[in-house]
Design an enzyme around this catalytic site. Structure first.
Site, PDB file in Angstrom:
ATOM      1  CG  HIS A 363      -2.047   0.960   1.093  1.00 34.42           C
ATOM      2  ND1 HIS A 363      -1.958   2.257   1.508  1.00 34.42           N
ATOM      3  CD2 HIS A 363      -3.277   0.802   0.545  1.00 34.42           C
ATOM      4  CE1 HIS A 363      -3.094   2.870   1.221  1.00 34.42           C
ATOM      5  NE2 HIS A 363      -3.920   2.009   0.636  1.00 34.42           N
ATOM      6  CD  GLU A 416      -8.519  -3.606  -4.142  1.00 32.76           C
ATOM      7  OE1 GLU A 416      -8.573  -4.372  -5.104  1.00 32.76           O
ATOM      8  OE2 GLU A 416      -9.041  -2.498  -4.103  1.00 32.76           O
TER       9      GLU A 416
HETATM   10  C1  LIG Z   1      -0.658  -0.599  -4.010  1.00 29.04           C
HETATM   11  C2  LIG Z   1       0.658  -0.332  -4.729  1.00 29.04           C
HETATM   12  C3  LIG Z   1       0.355   0.154  -6.157  1.00 29.04           C
HETATM   13  C4  LIG Z   1       1.444   0.745  -3.962  1.00 29.04           C
HETATM   14  O1  LIG Z   1       2.585   0.971  -4.673  1.00 29.04           O
HETATM   15  P1  LIG Z   1       3.685   2.098  -4.400  1.00 29.04           P
HETATM   16  O2  LIG Z   1       3.381   2.867  -3.177  1.00 29.04           O
HETATM   17  O3  LIG Z   1       3.828   2.852  -5.662  1.00 29.04           O
HETATM   18  O4  LIG Z   1       4.929   1.189  -4.049  1.00 29.04           O
HETATM   19  P2  LIG Z   1       6.194   1.003  -4.946  1.00 29.04           P
HETATM   20  O5  LIG Z   1       5.782   0.691  -6.347  1.00 29.04           O
HETATM   21  O6  LIG Z   1       7.066   2.202  -4.720  1.00 29.04           O
HETATM   22  O7  LIG Z   1       6.816  -0.288  -4.306  1.00 29.04           O
HETATM   23  C5  LIG Z   1       7.817  -0.275  -3.326  1.00 29.04           C
HETATM   24  C6  LIG Z   1       8.568  -1.591  -3.413  1.00 29.04           C
HETATM   25  O8  LIG Z   1       7.713  -2.632  -2.934  1.00 29.04           O
HETATM   26  C7  LIG Z   1       7.491  -3.603  -3.969  1.00 29.04           C
HETATM   27  N1  LIG Z   1       6.058  -3.967  -3.947  1.00 29.04           N
HETATM   28  C8  LIG Z   1       5.009  -3.152  -3.660  1.00 29.04           C
HETATM   29  N2  LIG Z   1       3.862  -3.854  -3.714  1.00 29.04           N
HETATM   30  C9  LIG Z   1       4.203  -5.112  -4.049  1.00 29.04           C
HETATM   31  C10 LIG Z   1       3.451  -6.281  -4.265  1.00 29.04           C
HETATM   32  N3  LIG Z   1       2.125  -6.295  -4.143  1.00 29.04           N
HETATM   33  N4  LIG Z   1       4.107  -7.410  -4.608  1.00 29.04           N
HETATM   34  C11 LIG Z   1       5.460  -7.417  -4.728  1.00 29.04           C
HETATM   35  N5  LIG Z   1       6.230  -6.335  -4.531  1.00 29.04           N
HETATM   36  C12 LIG Z   1       5.610  -5.191  -4.198  1.00 29.04           C
HETATM   37  C13 LIG Z   1       7.832  -2.910  -5.273  1.00 29.04           C
HETATM   38  O9  LIG Z   1       8.232  -3.838  -6.235  1.00 29.04           O
HETATM   39  C14 LIG Z   1       8.942  -1.992  -4.832  1.00 29.04           C
HETATM   40  O10 LIG Z   1      10.133  -2.751  -4.744  1.00 29.04           O
HETATM   41  P3  LIG Z   1      11.548  -2.098  -5.155  1.00 29.04           P
HETATM   42  O11 LIG Z   1      11.806  -1.057  -4.096  1.00 29.04           O
HETATM   43  O12 LIG Z   1      12.464  -3.274  -5.129  1.00 29.04           O
HETATM   44  O13 LIG Z   1      11.373  -1.481  -6.511  1.00 29.04           O
HETATM   45  C15 LIG Z   1       1.507  -1.622  -4.792  1.00 29.04           C
HETATM   46  O14 LIG Z   1       1.773  -2.079  -3.494  1.00 29.04           O
HETATM   47  C16 LIG Z   1       0.863  -2.706  -5.646  1.00 29.04           C
HETATM   48  O15 LIG Z   1       1.049  -2.710  -6.867  1.00 29.04           O
HETATM   49  N6  LIG Z   1       0.100  -3.664  -5.016  1.00 29.04           N
HETATM   50  C17 LIG Z   1      -0.573  -4.679  -5.769  1.00 29.04           C
HETATM   51  C18 LIG Z   1      -1.898  -4.147  -6.318  1.00 29.04           C
HETATM   52  C19 LIG Z   1      -2.933  -3.966  -5.241  1.00 29.04           C
HETATM   53  O16 LIG Z   1      -3.080  -4.777  -4.349  1.00 29.04           O
HETATM   54  N7  LIG Z   1      -3.690  -2.865  -5.359  1.00 29.04           N
HETATM   55  C20 LIG Z   1      -4.728  -2.509  -4.426  1.00 29.04           C
HETATM   56  C21 LIG Z   1      -4.317  -1.357  -3.562  1.00 29.04           C
HETATM   57  S1  LIG Z   1      -5.469  -1.008  -2.265  1.00 29.04           S
END
Ligand SMILES: CC(C)(COP(=O)(O)OP(=O)(O)OC[C@H]1O[C@@H](n2cnc3c(N)ncnc32)[C@H](O)[C@@H]1OP(=O)(O)O)[C@@H](O)C(=O)NCCC(=O)NCCS
Length: 478
Positions: A363, A416
């Site tokens: 998140h 989710e």
């Molecule tokens: C929700 C979300 C978009 C937040 O992303 P964000 O704040 O932009 O986080 P980042 O993209 O900066 O991720 C930080 C790190 O954690 C990792 N990470 C984050 N969520 C992850 C996940 N669900 N699975 C695997 N790795 C994950 C990223 O790969 C990144 O790793 P790195 O530092 O090696 O590049 C992300 O966690 C995600 O894509 N989750 C899956 C989709 C989901 O469940 N969405 C519903 C949200 S309520």
């Protein structure tokens, strides 16, 4: 730490970095009632922390610290600990930059940037807490109806008994679709999924009812439009679902509460009290959640003075993306794909190693357990069913693997992951998971639109140009 006046220590084992223990970890441990005489450091430290090499540039250290909200990073060469670089060290060598350059430095994705003021609610990511106005959202989900929370968001206070009754009656009669919209939905549903239908139908509703730009609409009238829109969204979505699968549209009932009526319209069968309450609690939990992408989109559009339907239509578009609202059915599909608890670890490990994201985890704001996920896990367990136990086992494995492969990112189940499990147990088909989320969230979007319009300033930020250099500008001659 206290004696040396430092905020963290690096934990080593046979000269190799094993983890990092910070003041914050110790606060967590003491808040959890851990006995300091027997607790071990290994249990509370962050294992396998991110590290830096001695030759990395200061800028790399700076972005790693600020991006992940770390205050310290171990510096390691060939596995051996050489030192620690701290935010304070880097601050000490900070240089002065021209104000224009400094103010243009925003983190990618606007993470942590304050873009507005709101009295509607907030999310405290480090504490795992969020609230609607002055009330804990979790407490509201435990003790109140969706209509009560709707009233709270729109009018600023929880309704008394008589107000609640009158408000529920007012909402119930607004559920019917304007006749021409029925025909338009039937046409859209032949080709589009429920969210696609919603985003067009919301726009058509505005046209049909003659909604003017919010700039030309007084606050009372705009709130009345918002109430009608939120009341009619479940009818649009369930009609879209039924027509799409070749079934008849089920007309709303006026004698049922909002969430029970939604389930009724989806299946044409009156839900049990348990199912209706579970979906109501889920919809309360998803009403609002800080400046998420769809809420921000709604406020940006509202800030232009556009009509309410334009702002909600844009928000629906933002919600439809898998990184925002599109994950619950994917999370359930992942459980299907994993198949058995003993396959979970290898499945997740391979997916993360391929660079994929595990749906329902991570998140932007929560760096600890998402309180919505904790609530929904309990709710799912109380509803029972074969998937629930399996889901808890998979959750445990995913968190373990992510902690190992993505150290320091603090990734846990988000809203989710269990949402799909709960909705499935209540008879909602996967295609309707995100739409069910949208039913609650429309109330949040509309509350934000009303707030934006009441204290409006056009939202119009700037971007930094990074393309090929243009010719030097020649000042225009008078
Ligand atoms: C929700 C979300 C978009 C937040 O992303 P964000 O704040 O932009 O986080 P980042 O993209 O900066 O991720 C930080 C790190 O954690 C990792 N990470 C984050 N969520 C992850 C996940 N669900 N699975 C695997 N790795 C994950 C990223 O790969 C990144 O790793 P790195 O530092 O090696 O590049 C992300 O966690 C995600 O894509 N989750 C899956 C989709 C989901 O469940 N969405 C519903 C949200 S309520």
């Amino acid at each position: 730490m206290r004696n040396s006046e430092i905020g963290s220590v690096i934990v080593t084992e046979r000269d190799k970095v094993a983890g990092i223990l910070t003041e914050r970890d110790l606060l967590w441990a003491s808040a959890a009632g851990v006995d300091p005489a027997v607790a071990t450091v290994g249990l509370w430290m962050t294992a396998h922390p991110d590290v830096l090499g001695p030759d990395e540039e200061v800028d790399a250290a700076w972005s790693s610290l600020t991006h992940h909200h770390y205050r310290h990073l171990p510096v390691v060469e060939s596995g051996q600990l050489l030192g620690v670089v701290s935010l304070r060290d880097l601050m000490a060598m900070a240089r002065l930059r021209p104000p224009a350059e400094a103010s243009a430095e925003v983190p990618p994705g606007l993470e942590g940037v304050v873009v507005a003021e709101t009295a509607l609610g907030d999310v405290r990511g480090e504490e795992g807490f969020y609230h609607y106005r002055q009330y804990s959202a979790i407490d509201l989900a435990q003790s109140r109806s969706l209509e009560d929370v709707w009233y709270l968001m729109f009018f600023g206070e929880l309704p008394g008994g008589e107000e609640a009754r009158r408000f529920s009656e007012e909402l119930a009669v607004l559920r019917d679709l304007p006749p021409r919209l029925r025909a338009q939905i039937a046409e859209l549903a032949a080709t589009g999924g429920p969210l696609e239908v919603l985003r067009s139908a919301v726009s058509m509703l505005g046209v049909e009812l003659g909604w003017r730009p919010s700039l030309d609409t007084d606050d009372e009238m705009l709130r009345a439009q918002a109430i009608q829109l939120c009341a009619v969204v479940p009818t649009i979505l369930s009609a879209a679902w039924n027509l799409r699968r070749g079934a008849e549209m089920v007309d709303p009932r006026h004698d049922l509460a909002a969430s029970a009526n939604y389930l009724w319209m989806l299946a044409g069968v009156e839900p049990t009290e348990t199912q209706a309450r579970a979906v109501e609690q889920y919809q309360i939990l998803t009403v609002d959640h800080g400046f998420n992408a769809s809420t921000f989109a709604a406020r940006v559009i509202a800030s232009t003075g556009a009509d309410l339907a334009a702002a909600v239509g844009g928000a629906v578009g933002a919600l439809s993306g898998p990184l925002h609202g599109g994950a619950p059915s994917r999370a359930l599909a992942m459980l299907d794909d994993i198949g058995a608890p003993e396959r979970a670890e290898i499945w997740v490990r391979e997916a993360v190693e391929r660079g994929e994201r595990i749906m329902g985890f991570g998140h932007r704001v929560y760096k600890t357990n998402d309180p919505r996920s904790l609530f929904l896990r309990d709710l799912a367990l109380s509803l029972g069913g074969p998937v629930v136990q399996f889901a808890t086992e998979v959750e445990e494995k995913v968190v373990d693997v992510l902690t190992e492969l993505k150290p320091g990112r603090r990734l846990y189940a988000n809203v989710e992951f269990y949402a799909g499990v709960v909705m499935q147990a209540c008879g909602i088909p996967p295609e309707m998971f995100t739409p069910t989320f949208a039913v609650g969230r429309t109330i949040g979007w509309c509350s934000h639109i009303l707030e934006q319009v009441a204290h409006n300033r056009l939202i119009r930020p700037t971007a930094r140009y990074v393309g090929v250099a243009p010719p030097v500008a020649v000042p225009a001659r008078r």
